[in-house]
Design an enzyme around this catalytic site. Sequence first.
Site, short mmCIF file in Angstrom:
data_model
loop_
_atom_site.label_atom_id
_atom_site.label_comp_id
_atom_site.label_asym_id
_atom_site.label_seq_id
_atom_site.Cartn_x
_atom_site.Cartn_y
_atom_site.Cartn_z
CB SER A 144 54.45 36.30 48.73
OG SER A 144 54.95 35.43 47.75
CB SER A 145 54.69 30.80 49.10
OG SER A 145 53.33 30.62 49.43
NE ARG A 146 57.58 32.87 43.05
CZ ARG A 146 56.39 32.58 42.56
NH1 ARG A 146 55.32 33.17 43.06
NH2 ARG A 146 56.25 31.71 41.57
CG HIS A 168 48.05 30.57 51.63
ND1 HIS A 168 49.40 30.61 51.89
CD2 HIS A 168 47.94 30.56 50.28
CE1 HIS A 168 50.07 30.62 50.76
NE2 HIS A 168 49.20 30.59 49.76
N GLY A 195 42.73 35.52 46.67
CA GLY A 195 43.33 36.70 47.28
C GLY A 195 43.49 37.84 46.29
CD GLN A 196 42.84 44.01 46.61
OE1 GLN A 196 42.01 44.15 47.50
NE2 GLN A 196 43.72 44.94 46.29
CG MET A 199 50.31 26.84 43.81
SD MET A 199 51.35 27.03 42.35
CE MET A 199 52.25 28.49 42.78
#
Length: 290
Positions: free
Chosen positions: A186-188, A37, A148-149, A30
Amino acid sequence: MQILTTITELNEYLAEQKLALKTIGFVPTMGALHKGHLSLVANAKKEEDLVICSIFVNPTQFNDPKDYEKYPRNFNTDIQLLQKHKVDALFLPNEGEIYPKGEVLKSYDLGNLETVLEGKHRKGHFQGVAQVVHILLDLVKPDKLYLGQKDFQQVLIIKKLVSLINSPTKVVVCKTVREKNGLAMSSRNARILPEHKAIAPALSHVMLRAQDQVGKVSIAKLKKQAIAYLSYFKPIKIDYIDVVNIDTLMPLTSWKDSDKYLICGAIFLGEIRLIDNEILLSPKVLKLNF
Ligand code: AMP
């Protein structure tokens, strides 16, 4: 790197590559890309002739419209990163391309997998994930799909989808990439407030230290200790911490149940929800007395 924004462009590109008998590794994302990634890209590059990435912020998997609106979108930076990492093609469709008839939700029989853990807390999320991955697999038809795990439940859901739709694509699961302090990338994470940055790795510390406790304390005690540790940091609101069966994600009460388990959890730091997990080996596998 080829940037393909329409299904027609994607189909033309794929026809050429399939004609040349190239194998394809596919990395759906995303966007707001980070080293997690890029590790999927690196794994795909090692194993396949071509790597195709997709960036699509999928509206049907967001149970909270505010989260969808605020999801970071850095397409220009992402393109540069993928170019630098020698990705062969990027599929960057708009919403109309993926959902030409609007966002009509399909229904997949995902069983208990979609109702536990993340599913309990994010209603409809995994139906949305299954739907978009189904569409992308139908379009790209990759030899291997790299996941991804970090999103362990998502991996099980997609494996279930692959079997439901009889897809020949093989699922490859890549280890969670972490910051030096342990925080799962994480993107967040970009939205974590400065005053919360120092305590953000607390959840990962619980995950990474759990293996030392396996077989030494009961599962109930491990969970109690984890909750006590996280509760010390006042801004953290615990969503859940659990030790579950690695295939069914059902809660476990005894270390004797199997060879491997999963510890997983989710916390809120202000508005940001962080998730993490680690695979735990049983005392039997580690040859401990218990
Ligand atoms: P997303 O863009 O968050 O949908 O993630 C796209 C893919 O990258 C998924 O398969 C994720 O599980 C994977 N991923 C996200 N974060 C990490 C990480 N820290 N380490 C490894 N893979 C990750």
